[in-house]
Design an enzyme around this catalytic site. Structure first.
Site: not given
Length: 585
Positions: A76, A150, A174
């Site tokens: 990420k 997210s 997330s």
């Protein structure tokens, strides 16, 4: 090229010479480049030149020397990879780190190869995967839905067969919401268990690095490798002895919480209630006892995350950029952060005090349970619904996830079925901090996967008592004082004799296993925190000790046993069938 990238399968394929890491990973890179314009999963896909140092490092290594030899993974883009820009989905914020995040360094040293940096909701603020200037991440199964966020791009790389696993982060859900929407396991380990050094903070005191895998056993393997205390991370915590990789195994009987009907929220989804009821039945079939749980204090804690002062913690990272370059920050992120400058120190302490009250209440509710089962999300939302009401729909996605890090619990999201339109649907198991491997053991059983034959462990140890430690008797306080809870009243197998030992002043029994003429003895099973077991054991005088006791249902549990020499001068009271019955006589 279709390859099974699950950890054990890939290792087996490498060992059989079916692939080389170089050929496989370069082929995966090409496939990722083809898919990326459609799914927007990568912000930075490593080029062949950027991949070369990692591949070259494997040329001189052996499969046996590296646990993650040639395993492709994604990162990420709020987690640093040395030499590659970290953007947090905000080009104006971007920087090029000289050093990778600790978790990335660990993985590379173990032989894993990073494929690229993945898309996310800007500054990890959101649960849907559409809040990015690099494009919305669409769902891996149905393109009318988001991937969830997210950590939006990371789960797509696993679900689409491009990586074996991927890294995300989780402050409010997330790492769990996108797992549910893409049919994956999302492990949000206990806070501090996986280092966050080299991670762009969302809420520094709450952030966790998460993993996305196809299966719970893979998540267990990764956690065992990554759960190392990190001096670079002041929030890092050492793992507990009962939560090491050896704790992953076969789950026996267990008690799990199920939210009260009035606490369950599906936001109008017609399929959610039946899907959740089926999940409860599946856990019961695995040996679980469902216990109704009041979820309201957990939900109140969840509201503190965005209605309370923790939004100011996000503002401490983004605020200066938002003030000086407002156009660089997405409007929806501005809206989330709008009230942060008005948060006072008084507000912050009052919220902390209330959170501590709620934490104590929630911990009491969990005391007699191994875990709690909830939906991961109440209802999936479409891209069109998000565009129409972005804040409301995003908030709905976090209904079951926002409280977890505030209350310091471990959680694993896992696939549980599919909706009528084919979209994945999932549930979450959560429990006390440092019960991660136990939760993963239960998740593996839920997935129907093979686990080691050893018994799974958590932060509680069952102790069988037969005498003065029974509820209400003279020494029961030694258990109660250490936070032990009564699990069940039962009997031993009919292979024991019971004696009243000589001496005192507290009368004590001695239970001895015999080859013949045995009887079943009345017992109680208590659960005591693992951390308190040593002190409890130290108070047990000879000739008594702790060993293994066979119960009437065939289980063997830790319990009080007596050395044979201690029977000198003892009275055989087996005919009474138990200590309490003999005392009452």
């Amino acid at each position: 090229m279709k390859v099974n990238l699950q950890l054990d399968a890939l290792r087996k394929a490498y060992g059989a010479g079916e692939h080389s890491p170089r050929d496989l990973i370069l082929a995966l890179r090409e496939r990722a480049a083809q898919l990326n314009p459609r799914f927007n999963m990568f912000i930075h896909l490593l080029s062949a030149e950027e991949l070369e140092p990692y591949l070259a490092a494997l040329d001189g290594a052996s499969l046996q020397s590296l646990p993650l030899y040639g395993v492709p993974f994604a990162i990420k883009d709020n987690i640093d990879l040395a030499g590659i820009p970290t953007t947090a989905a905000c080009p104006a914020f971007a920087y090029v780190p000289e050093r990778s995040a600790t978790v990335v360094e660990q993985l590379i040293k173990l032989g894993a190869v990073p494929l690229g940096k993945t898309n996310l909701d800007q500054f990890a603020t959101g649960l849907n995967g559409t809040r990015s200037p690099y494009g919305a991440c669409i769902n891996s199964v149905l393109e009318d839905y988001p991937s969830g966020g997210s950590s939006a791009g990371s789960p797509l790389t696993v679900a689409l067969g491009l990586t074996s696993f991927a890294l995300g982060t989780d402050t409010a859900g997330s790492g769990r919401v996108p797992a549910a929407l893409n049919n994956l396991v999302g492990l949000k380990a206990s806070k501090g268990l996986i280092s966050t050094a080299g991670v762009v903070p969302a809420c520094r005191t709450l952030d966790c690095v998460t993993t996305f895998t196809a299966t719970a056993p893979e998540a267990s393997q990764l956690l065992q490798l990554l759960a190392v205390q990190d001096p670079r991370d002041e929030y890092s915590r050492g793992n507990a002895g009962w939560n090491l990789g050896s704790a992953f195994g076969r789950v026996g009987r267990f008690r799990f919480g199920v939210p009260r009907q009035q606490d369950l929220e599906f936001f109008g989804c017609q399929e959610g209630p039946a899907l959740f009821a089926a999940a409860v039945e599946r856990l019961q079939a695995l040996g679980g006892e469902a216990v109704t749980l009041d979820l309201s204090p957990f939900l109140e804690a969840a509201r503190l995350l965005y209605e309370g002062p923790w939004v100011a913690e996000r503002y401490s990272v983004v605020g200066e950029l938002a003030r000086n370059q407002p156009e660089a920050v997405l409007p929806v992120i501005h809206a989330v952060l709008a009230k942060a400058p008005q948060v006072s120190g008084v507000d912050t302490f009052r919220a902390q005090y209330r959170l501590q009250q709620l934490k104590a209440e929630c911990d009491r509710l969990l005391a007699g349970l191994e875990c709690v089962l909830t939906p991961t999300i109440g209802r999936p939302v479409t891209l069109a619904e998000l565009a129409e009401e972005p804040v409301l729909r995003n908030a709905e996605l976090g209904y079951y996830t926002n409280f977890m890090n505030l209350l310091d619990y471990a959680a694993v999201a896992l696939p549980s079925g599919f909706m009528g339109n084919g979209l994945p649907w999932g549930v979450t198991l959560f429990g006390r901090a440092f019960t991660d491997q136990y939760l993963l053991s239960l998740a593996s059983a839920y997935q129907g996967l093979e686990v080691p034959a050893r018994e799974a462990r958590n932060d509680r140890v069952s102790v069988v008592v037969c005498g003065a430690h029974l509820e209400g008797l003279a020494l029961n306080w030694q258990l109660q004082q250490r936070g032990a809870t009564l699990v069940e009243a039962t009997r031993s197998s009919p292979n024991y004799r019971l004696y009243a030992l000589a001496g005192g002043p507290v009368q004590r029994p001695g239970m001895v296993r015999v080859a013949r003429d045995g009887v079943a003895i009345a017992l109680e099973v208590w659960q005591i925190p693992s951390a308190a077991l040593g002190a409890f054991l130290a108070e047990i005088p000879a000739p008594l000790g702790l060993g293994k006791v066979e119960l009437e249902d065939g289980r063997w549990e830790t319990g009080f046993v007596c050395d044979a020499y201690g029977l000198e001068g003892a009275q055989d009271i087996s005919e009474w069938g138990g200590w309490r019955a003999w005392l009452n006589s």
